[in-house]
Design a protein around this motif. Structure first.
Motif, PDB file in Angstrom:
ATOM      1  N   ASP A 253      27.576  61.476  40.714  1.00 33.18           N
ATOM      2  CA  ASP A 253      28.470  62.629  40.636  1.00 33.18           C
ATOM      3  C   ASP A 253      27.869  63.713  39.742  1.00 33.18           C
ATOM      4  O   ASP A 253      27.932  64.916  40.058  1.00 33.18           O
ATOM      5  CB  ASP A 253      29.828  62.184  40.089  1.00 33.18           C
ATOM      6  N   ALA A 254      27.260  63.295  38.610  1.00 32.63           N
ATOM      7  CA  ALA A 254      26.633  64.286  37.727  1.00 32.63           C
ATOM      8  C   ALA A 254      25.467  64.975  38.419  1.00 32.63           C
ATOM      9  O   ALA A 254      25.270  66.188  38.280  1.00 32.63           O
ATOM     10  CB  ALA A 254      26.165  63.605  36.440  1.00 32.63           C
ATOM     11  N   LEU A 255      24.683  64.204  39.196  1.00 27.88           N
ATOM     12  CA  LEU A 255      23.560  64.795  39.919  1.00 27.88           C
ATOM     13  C   LEU A 255      24.043  65.816  40.927  1.00 27.88           C
ATOM     14  O   LEU A 255      23.485  66.917  41.054  1.00 27.88           O
ATOM     15  CB  LEU A 255      22.757  63.696  40.616  1.00 27.88           C
ATOM     16  N   GLN A 256      25.106  65.466  41.654  1.00 28.95           N
ATOM     17  CA  GLN A 256      25.634  66.388  42.651  1.00 28.95           C
ATOM     18  C   GLN A 256      26.084  67.696  42.007  1.00 28.95           C
ATOM     19  O   GLN A 256      25.786  68.799  42.484  1.00 28.95           O
ATOM     20  CB  GLN A 256      26.821  65.743  43.367  1.00 28.95           C
ATOM     21  N   ALA A 315      20.738  64.148  48.721  1.00 29.94           N
ATOM     22  CA  ALA A 315      20.857  65.060  47.589  1.00 29.94           C
ATOM     23  C   ALA A 315      19.547  65.796  47.340  1.00 29.94           C
ATOM     24  O   ALA A 315      19.545  66.989  47.026  1.00 29.94           O
ATOM     25  CB  ALA A 315      21.280  64.289  46.335  1.00 29.94           C
ATOM     26  N   ALA A 316      18.424  65.080  47.455  1.00 33.85           N
ATOM     27  CA  ALA A 316      17.127  65.721  47.230  1.00 33.85           C
ATOM     28  C   ALA A 316      16.868  66.808  48.264  1.00 33.85           C
ATOM     29  O   ALA A 316      16.396  67.905  47.940  1.00 33.85           O
ATOM     30  CB  ALA A 316      16.021  64.675  47.255  1.00 33.85           C
ATOM     31  N   ILE A 317      17.168  66.514  49.538  1.00 35.48           N
ATOM     32  CA  ILE A 317      16.974  67.517  50.595  1.00 35.48           C
ATOM     33  C   ILE A 317      17.912  68.700  50.373  1.00 35.48           C
ATOM     34  O   ILE A 317      17.530  69.865  50.552  1.00 35.48           O
ATOM     35  CB  ILE A 317      17.197  66.871  51.969  1.00 35.48           C
ATOM     36  N   MET A 318      19.140  68.412  49.966  1.00 28.70           N
ATOM     37  CA  MET A 318      20.077  69.488  49.682  1.00 28.70           C
ATOM     38  C   MET A 318      19.527  70.411  48.598  1.00 28.70           C
ATOM     39  O   MET A 318      19.590  71.647  48.713  1.00 28.70           O
ATOM     40  CB  MET A 318      21.418  68.917  49.238  1.00 28.70           C
ATOM     41  N   GLY A 319      18.966  69.839  47.536  1.00 30.16           N
ATOM     42  CA  GLY A 319      18.391  70.660  46.471  1.00 30.16           C
ATOM     43  C   GLY A 319      17.236  71.509  46.963  1.00 30.16           C
ATOM     44  O   GLY A 319      17.106  72.686  46.576  1.00 30.16           O
ATOM     45  N   GLN A 320      16.395  70.948  47.840  1.00 28.20           N
ATOM     46  CA  GLN A 320      15.271  71.711  48.375  1.00 28.20           C
ATOM     47  C   GLN A 320      15.746  72.857  49.257  1.00 28.20           C
ATOM     48  O   GLN A 320      15.238  73.985  49.175  1.00 28.20           O
ATOM     49  CB  GLN A 320      14.344  70.781  49.143  1.00 28.20           C
ATOM     50  N   LEU A 321      16.732  72.570  50.114  1.00 29.01           N
ATOM     51  CA  LEU A 321      17.229  73.613  51.015  1.00 29.01           C
ATOM     52  C   LEU A 321      17.937  74.712  50.226  1.00 29.01           C
ATOM     53  O   LEU A 321      17.793  75.915  50.549  1.00 29.01           O
ATOM     54  CB  LEU A 321      18.177  73.006  52.047  1.00 29.01           C
ATOM     55  N   ARG A 322      18.698  74.328  49.210  1.00 25.03           N
ATOM     56  CA  ARG A 322      19.393  75.346  48.419  1.00 25.03           C
ATOM     57  C   ARG A 322      18.391  76.255  47.714  1.00 25.03           C
ATOM     58  O   ARG A 322      18.574  77.478  47.653  1.00 25.03           O
ATOM     59  CB  ARG A 322      20.305  74.670  47.402  1.00 25.03           C
ATOM     60  N   THR A 323      17.320  75.668  47.184  1.00 25.75           N
ATOM     61  CA  THR A 323      16.287  76.479  46.543  1.00 25.75           C
ATOM     62  C   THR A 323      15.620  77.405  47.553  1.00 25.75           C
ATOM     63  O   THR A 323      15.335  78.579  47.256  1.00 25.75           O
ATOM     64  CB  THR A 323      15.238  75.570  45.892  1.00 25.75           C
TER      65      THR A 323
END
Length: 617
Positions: A253-256, A315-323
């Motif tokens: 949850d903290a990571l998200q 979550a990792a892919i989400m972070g990459q796409l958001r960036t």
């Protein structure tokens, strides 16, 4: 660890659980020739099937049923509750569980292993033999109310017993003294009415369990000691599993949340609010995200997306796409171009995961909304008159599929309208499909807009969530609401100017006249100087007409655009230099300034506080 098994049967490796089960089986084959008064066999825990409802003489069968019951627990309270239900009254009349505080899990060491917390007692589970089994665990308030912390004195019988970490009967003075300290009761005479068994996890001892038999019931035997040890071992493994699960859920949850924007930008002409609610049915991090990105010209990009699946990979892919979206938005590309580049980037990541994404661009000056969709749910527009419209945007293919086909759709965004972007967790559940969920969402928004005054953004978000905000969610929910206020045309001035040496003087005259019309005479002198320096820098590099725009909102903002991608950098000029001080002056006199690359070149901007505002110099 190797141990001699009775009667010279040889030596072989045994885990703690295997060793205790083997010892119990050995005792069944070679009973103690002079045992204490034989106890009545323990009754089976109720509710585990017809075979277990009958009195059992084989402790192994009882132990199998009890450990299966303990394994049902999914968290700390449930595991302890199932232990107490299995032990009372089938095996003992009272049961107490003590845990180290804090509970050691993972690879960390226990800083103070002498601190224990009473977590569960017989008051919450005791019932008379033959009574109907309890069907619900006790309220969480009851164990918490009975909680206490004790610190065994160094060298005390309890400290020595806990350090040894082996199950013992209460038939010695040392064990009786340790039991009194552990239970907080006066010391009793030694006897076989009490067993203390440590809770051995995979790496640590987590605490201890104490089972007690009242007078009138047979004493514990050596076989019962093995049974209690097995109950404690399985309970410890369940507690460790539950603790690790809760810790991973907290980390997920903290990571998200760290991947979501910590706050939404404050952009003139638009106000925003958001919600993110993790799924209540999974402890794994999801791939839902939203973002709001300021663009040149007081425009703002509104983004929402959802990576398929729940995992750290999602979550990792989400972070990459958001960036990637943030980088592409900085280029000031149309929404469909942003999604095209994002799709290409996802292909280069080489992941099999797909994602949906919706990208909207709002211009508060033109009251225009451009939207492009990559397989996401359509946005909902709440109009100023209370009407609700699901915007018709071609869905396109999800990100990562590689088919492209994205289109930008333009629609009018009147002042007072609210755009709602959301993920499928808001409208889809196991009991209904997406279309029904969207209809219910629109109905909730209509109901919220029926009052005499338009609802605030926070109230609108709460209305959109409905009962989902209180729990019972099948999926993560991300929600972004943007209320369009717009910028009045009379507060914007815009010019195209040829890149000539005389352009800086022309820009000063236009600025002086416009600020006079806006009643900002106090800013004329400073703004003229700053406009002249920025325009002169643009003239040096531009090959096409440059743009000058002034915006009078809560601040005075000036934007100068040209077709050169070279972004100016501030430098400190030497005393002998004839130039190089333009941006230094801008940095010293403006409240804020910056330079942004766009698809057509760059935009250099600066802002000044209005006269009389707190930031006014």
């Amino acid at each position: 660890m190797a141990e001699q098994l009775g009667g010279g049967d040889g030596i072989r490796e045994q885990t703690p659980g295997m060793r205790e089960r083997a010892a119990l089986a050995q005792r069944r084959q070679h009973p103690d020739p002079s045992p204490p008064s034989a106890p009545a066999p323990p009754a089976a825990p109720p509710g585990d099937g017809p075979d277990l409802a009958e009195p059992l003489t084989d402790r192994l069968r009882y132990l199998d049923a009890a450990t299966r019951r303990i394994a049902r627990g999914m968290n700390l309270d449930e595991t302890l509750w199932e232990l107490c239900r299995a032990a009372v009254p089938a095996f003992a009349d009272r049961a107490f569980v003590h845990l180290y505080a804090p509970l050691p899990v993972g690879d960390e060491t226990v800083a103070d292993p002498g601190v224990l917390r009473l977590h569960c007692s017989d008051r919450s589970v005791r019932r008379a033999p033959g009574a109907a089994p309890a069907t619900e665990p006790p309220s969480t308030d009851a164990p918490a109310a009975a909680a206490e912390v004790l610190r065994p004195a160094p060298g005390s019988p309890l400290a020595a017993l806990l350090q040894e970490g082996r199950p013992v009967l209460g038939d010695t003075r040392r064990v009786a003294a340790a039991a009194a300290e552990l239970l907080g009761t006066p010391q009793q005479r030694p006897g076989r009415r009490l067993i203390i068994a440590p809770l051995h996890g995979r790496r640590h001892v987590l605490g201890s369990v104490v089972v007690v038999r009242e007078p009138g019931r047979a004493d514990f035997t050596a076989d019962d000691l093995i049974v209690a040890s097995q109950l404690a071992t399985h309970t410890a493994l369940g507690l460790e599993k539950a603790s690790l699960y809760e810790r991973e859920a907290s980390i997920a949850d903290a990571l998200q949340r760290t991947m979501l924007p910590p706050s939404l930008p404050e952009t003139p002409g638009v106000r925003m609010a958001s919600r993110y609610l993790p799924s209540s049915r999974t402890a794994q991090v999801g791939g839902d995200w939203y973002d709001a990105i300021p663009l040149p010209g007081n425009r703002v990009a509104l983004v929402i997306g959802d990576v398929m699946g729940h995992s750290m990979t999602s979550a990792a892919i989400m972070g990459q796409l958001r960036t990637s979206v943030q980088t592409l938005a900085g280029l000031d590309l149309p929404p469909d171009e942003v999604l095209h580049h994002l799709d290409d980037q996802a292909g280069r990541l080489g992941s099999e995961h797909t994602a949906t994404c919706l990208y909207a661009m709002y211009d508060p000056v033109l009251h225009r909304l451009l939207v492009s969709n990559a397989g996401h749910l359509p946005p909902v527009l709440l109009r100023p008159d209370g009407g609700v419209e699901v915007l018709d945007v071609p869905p396109g293919a999800p990100i990562g599929v590689g088919n492209g086909g994205f289109e930008s759709v333009e629609t009018h965004a009147p002042a007072g309208a609210t755009l709602l972007l959301y993920t499928d967790g808001l409208v889809e559940s196991r009991d209904s499909d997406v279309l029904d969920g969207v209809e219910r969402l629109c109905a909730r928004l209509r109901a919220a807009a029926r009052g005499s005054a338009p609802p605030s953004l926070e109230e609108l978000c709460d209305a959109a969530l409905g009962t989902l905000g209180s729990g019972g969610r099948d999926d993560d929910i991300a929600l972004l609401a943007a209320r369009f206020e717009g910028i009045l045309p009379e507060t914007v001035a815009y010019w195209y100017m040829a890149p000539r040496p005389q352009t800086a003087g022309q820009a000063r005259r236009l600025t002086r006249r416009t600020l006079g019309e806006w009643g900002l005479d106090a800013l004329v002198e400073t703004t003229e100087l700053l406009v002249s320096e920025v325009v002169a820098n643009a003239v040096r590099f531009a090959s096409r007409p440059i743009t000058l725009r002034l915006l009078h909102t809560d601040v005075l903002r000036c934007e100068v655009g040209d077709d050169s991608p070279v972004v100016p950098r501030m430098r400190h000029a030497q005393l002998s230099d004839e130039g190089g001080r333009g941006l230094f002056l801008v940095d010293q006199l403006a409240e804020r300034w910056g330079a942004t690359r766009v698809s057509t070149g760059k935009v250099v901007w600066f802002e000044q506080p209005l006269p009389g505002t707190p930031g006014d110099r």
